[in-house]
Write a protein that holds these residues in place. Sequence first.
Motif, PDB file in Angstrom:
ATOM      1  N   TRP A  90     -22.386  -7.325  -7.418  1.00  0.00           N
ATOM      2  CA  TRP A  90     -23.121  -8.674  -7.329  1.00  0.00           C
ATOM      3  C   TRP A  90     -22.759  -9.320  -5.984  1.00  0.00           C
ATOM      4  O   TRP A  90     -21.708  -9.442  -5.519  1.00  0.00           O
ATOM      5  CB  TRP A  90     -22.625  -9.608  -8.426  1.00  0.00           C
ATOM      6  CG  TRP A  90     -23.174 -11.033  -8.307  1.00  0.00           C
ATOM      7  CD1 TRP A  90     -22.767 -12.204  -7.927  1.00  0.00           C
ATOM      8  CD2 TRP A  90     -24.507 -11.476  -8.720  1.00  0.00           C
ATOM      9  NE1 TRP A  90     -23.477 -12.988  -7.867  1.00  0.00           N
ATOM     10  CE2 TRP A  90     -24.631 -12.781  -8.452  1.00  0.00           C
ATOM     11  CE3 TRP A  90     -25.580 -10.793  -9.335  1.00  0.00           C
ATOM     12  CZ2 TRP A  90     -25.896 -13.520  -8.875  1.00  0.00           C
ATOM     13  CZ3 TRP A  90     -26.777 -11.474  -9.703  1.00  0.00           C
ATOM     14  CH2 TRP A  90     -26.829 -12.870  -9.520  1.00  0.00           C
ATOM     15  N   THR A  91     -24.075  -9.600  -5.294  1.00  0.00           N
ATOM     16  CA  THR A  91     -23.934 -10.345  -4.068  1.00  0.00           C
ATOM     17  C   THR A  91     -24.627 -11.802  -4.043  1.00  0.00           C
ATOM     18  O   THR A  91     -24.859 -12.207  -3.192  1.00  0.00           O
ATOM     19  CB  THR A  91     -24.922  -9.314  -3.046  1.00  0.00           C
ATOM     20  OG1 THR A  91     -26.041  -9.089  -3.511  1.00  0.00           O
ATOM     21  CG2 THR A  91     -23.857  -7.954  -2.887  1.00  0.00           C
ATOM     22  N   GLY A  92     -25.297 -12.104  -5.231  1.00  0.00           N
ATOM     23  CA  GLY A  92     -25.765 -13.344  -5.171  1.00  0.00           C
ATOM     24  C   GLY A  92     -27.588 -13.009  -4.906  1.00  0.00           C
ATOM     25  O   GLY A  92     -27.827 -11.907  -4.385  1.00  0.00           O
ATOM     26  N   PRO A  93     -28.167 -14.178  -5.292  1.00  0.00           N
ATOM     27  CA  PRO A  93     -29.667 -14.043  -4.882  1.00  0.00           C
ATOM     28  C   PRO A  93     -30.033 -14.027  -3.415  1.00  0.00           C
ATOM     29  O   PRO A  93     -29.232 -14.858  -2.567  1.00  0.00           O
ATOM     30  CB  PRO A  93     -30.127 -15.057  -5.503  1.00  0.00           C
ATOM     31  CG  PRO A  93     -29.069 -16.163  -5.746  1.00  0.00           C
ATOM     32  CD  PRO A  93     -27.816 -15.342  -5.812  1.00  0.00           C
ATOM     33  N   SER A  94     -31.271 -13.722  -2.961  1.00  0.00           N
ATOM     34  CA  SER A  94     -31.670 -13.529  -1.837  1.00  0.00           C
ATOM     35  C   SER A  94     -33.081 -13.665  -1.756  1.00  0.00           C
ATOM     36  O   SER A  94     -33.724 -13.360  -2.804  1.00  0.00           O
ATOM     37  CB  SER A  94     -31.067 -12.518  -0.897  1.00  0.00           C
ATOM     38  OG  SER A  94     -31.740 -11.253  -1.492  1.00  0.00           O
ATOM     39  N   GLY A  95     -33.922 -13.825  -0.597  1.00  0.00           N
ATOM     40  CA  GLY A  95     -35.213 -13.696  -0.917  1.00  0.00           C
ATOM     41  C   GLY A  95     -35.997 -12.480  -1.052  1.00  0.00           C
ATOM     42  O   GLY A  95     -36.938 -12.319  -1.888  1.00  0.00           O
ATOM     43  N   ASP A  96     -35.008 -11.256  -0.999  1.00  0.00           N
ATOM     44  CA  ASP A  96     -35.596  -9.929  -1.450  1.00  0.00           C
ATOM     45  C   ASP A  96     -35.082  -9.726  -3.025  1.00  0.00           C
ATOM     46  O   ASP A  96     -35.770  -8.960  -3.598  1.00  0.00           O
ATOM     47  CB  ASP A  96     -34.941  -8.840  -0.662  1.00  0.00           C
ATOM     48  CG  ASP A  96     -35.416  -8.975   0.729  1.00  0.00           C
ATOM     49  OD1 ASP A  96     -36.871  -9.497   1.237  1.00  0.00           O
ATOM     50  OD2 ASP A  96     -34.563  -8.357   1.708  1.00  0.00           O
ATOM     51  N   LYS A  97     -33.987 -10.279  -3.336  1.00  0.00           N
ATOM     52  CA  LYS A  97     -33.602 -10.061  -4.716  1.00  0.00           C
ATOM     53  C   LYS A  97     -33.402 -11.465  -5.452  1.00  0.00           C
ATOM     54  O   LYS A  97     -32.227 -11.767  -5.515  1.00  0.00           O
ATOM     55  CB  LYS A  97     -32.601  -9.268  -4.812  1.00  0.00           C
ATOM     56  CG  LYS A  97     -32.416  -8.008  -4.072  1.00  0.00           C
ATOM     57  CD  LYS A  97     -31.215  -7.305  -4.074  1.00  0.00           C
ATOM     58  CE  LYS A  97     -31.408  -5.849  -3.577  1.00  0.00           C
ATOM     59  NZ  LYS A  97     -30.087  -4.837  -3.604  1.00  0.00           N
ATOM     60  N   PRO A  98     -34.351 -12.330  -5.785  1.00  0.00           N
ATOM     61  CA  PRO A  98     -34.110 -13.483  -6.514  1.00  0.00           C
ATOM     62  C   PRO A  98     -33.587 -13.394  -7.825  1.00  0.00           C
ATOM     63  O   PRO A  98     -33.609 -12.119  -8.574  1.00  0.00           O
ATOM     64  CB  PRO A  98     -35.659 -14.115  -6.527  1.00  0.00           C
ATOM     65  CG  PRO A  98     -36.426 -12.806  -6.486  1.00  0.00           C
ATOM     66  CD  PRO A  98     -35.965 -11.635  -5.767  1.00  0.00           C
ATOM     67  N   VAL A  99     -33.027 -14.382  -8.228  1.00  0.00           N
ATOM     68  CA  VAL A  99     -32.601 -14.494  -9.454  1.00  0.00           C
ATOM     69  C   VAL A  99     -33.557 -15.929 -10.381  1.00  0.00           C
ATOM     70  O   VAL A  99     -33.511 -16.937  -9.824  1.00  0.00           O
ATOM     71  CB  VAL A  99     -30.996 -14.609  -9.611  1.00  0.00           C
ATOM     72  CG1 VAL A  99     -30.586 -15.116 -10.907  1.00  0.00           C
ATOM     73  CG2 VAL A  99     -30.364 -13.572  -8.891  1.00  0.00           C
ATOM     74  N   SER A 134     -31.392 -18.353  -3.143  1.00  0.00           N
ATOM     75  CA  SER A 134     -29.892 -18.458  -2.279  1.00  0.00           C
ATOM     76  C   SER A 134     -28.924 -18.778  -3.028  1.00  0.00           C
ATOM     77  O   SER A 134     -29.095 -19.445  -3.896  1.00  0.00           O
ATOM     78  CB  SER A 134     -30.023 -19.452  -1.218  1.00  0.00           C
ATOM     79  OG  SER A 134     -30.285 -20.893  -1.527  1.00  0.00           O
ATOM     80  N   GLN A 135     -27.625 -18.480  -2.820  1.00  0.00           N
ATOM     81  CA  GLN A 135     -26.489 -18.475  -3.250  1.00  0.00           C
ATOM     82  C   GLN A 135     -26.331 -19.969  -3.488  1.00  0.00           C
ATOM     83  O   GLN A 135     -25.411 -20.558  -4.546  1.00  0.00           O
ATOM     84  CB  GLN A 135     -25.334 -18.014  -3.028  1.00  0.00           C
ATOM     85  CG  GLN A 135     -23.948 -18.016  -3.698  1.00  0.00           C
ATOM     86  CD  GLN A 135     -23.950 -17.532  -5.209  1.00  0.00           C
ATOM     87  OE1 GLN A 135     -24.713 -16.616  -5.457  1.00  0.00           O
ATOM     88  NE2 GLN A 135     -23.382 -18.460  -6.099  1.00  0.00           N
ATOM     89  N   THR A 136     -26.744 -20.803  -2.587  1.00  0.00           N
ATOM     90  CA  THR A 136     -26.336 -22.142  -2.307  1.00  0.00           C
ATOM     91  C   THR A 136     -27.044 -23.050  -3.393  1.00  0.00           C
ATOM     92  O   THR A 136     -26.389 -23.936  -4.320  1.00  0.00           O
ATOM     93  CB  THR A 136     -26.853 -22.647  -0.930  1.00  0.00           C
ATOM     94  OG1 THR A 136     -26.092 -21.957   0.046  1.00  0.00           O
ATOM     95  CG2 THR A 136     -26.402 -24.173  -1.008  1.00  0.00           C
ATOM     96  N   ASP A 137     -28.374 -22.569  -3.560  1.00  0.00           N
ATOM     97  CA  ASP A 137     -29.113 -23.450  -4.735  1.00  0.00           C
ATOM     98  C   ASP A 137     -28.557 -22.804  -5.917  1.00  0.00           C
ATOM     99  O   ASP A 137     -28.639 -23.647  -7.036  1.00  0.00           O
ATOM    100  CB  ASP A 137     -30.827 -22.904  -4.525  1.00  0.00           C
ATOM    101  CG  ASP A 137     -31.272 -23.614  -3.318  1.00  0.00           C
ATOM    102  OD1 ASP A 137     -30.598 -24.495  -2.609  1.00  0.00           O
ATOM    103  OD2 ASP A 137     -32.150 -23.068  -2.547  1.00  0.00           O
TER     104      ASP A 137
END
Length: 317
Positions: free
Chosen positions: A186-195, A289-292
């Motif tokens: 697990w790497t957290g959400p990103s623009g390419d892999k949202p959650v 983003s992991q921050t949000d």
Amino acid sequence: MAQVFDRSSNALGRASLVISGLIVIALGVGLNSLQRSPWVTRQGQRPDQPVPFSHKHHVEGLGLQCQYCHTSVEKSSYAGIPPTKTCINCHAQIWTNAALLEPVRASWATGNSINWIRVHDLPDYVYFNHEIHVNKGIGCASCHGRVDEMPLMYEENSLQMEWCLNCHRNPGVNLRPTSEIYNMAWTGPSGDKPVWCGEAAKNGSANGGYTDGSRTPTAQAVSCTTKDPSGDNPTVAMLQAVTSGPRDMGRPQSGTNLQPHSLTGAGQTVSDTPPALFPVPVNYRKFTSQTDLGKYLTGQYHIRTANELSSCEVCHR
């Protein structure tokens, strides 16, 4: 006093003060570096175990879940070391004569425990609770590193107070959905892999789903997915009905409690019929983003404030 001290004495006095100060500073920096070094923290060191157990082989290769060996990680303050019986479950049938497994066979035959060397060893005055961290969204890899890639177990992080406080001051950077707790990659959400995450409301109530005003103490009521739910039905999720208290909210039940036994009147019978499924409205939010995501999960998991998490009594009992 000129006949005792030369004219250069003043310069020598000032130089000696400066040199003494530099020595004290260098000594402090050296001791601080020593205190943070692997020689003290044992970070990265691989102790010689009685059996060279490979997490990489068992987790990544065979696909064993963490909970199979560490059975108490979700319900106790400690993760637990597996008993010899756990090893024998498989090795009574495979690798039965391997020389590396002789300590396991000897332990099973004599009843004596295998003398494993503890890798992650906190001081006795530090209280660490595995249960609360796992149930509040802290994954195994956040503390232990990529265990699934370790042929021999070692300490990924220093486990020093500074390292713990960095997380307690801003836990959001390490929070993840509870469905991803045991996902080492697990790497957290990103623009390419949202959650997408959402919290289902019970009976459509606005208070997080609890008509009595209470809230679940863990993260079981939060539903997260890495697939866009708009492709199916973004407002409906099929959740299992539960009849127990808030702590078990969202957890599947093994059966439905019925009336006491019809003949003896003792105890309760349990039906094998699976719990009923019913539609529950869920409003999903997209995170890139992991921050949000961390800010959202901090509120949903009811994480205490940074000041409360950083107080002494949290870790020192």
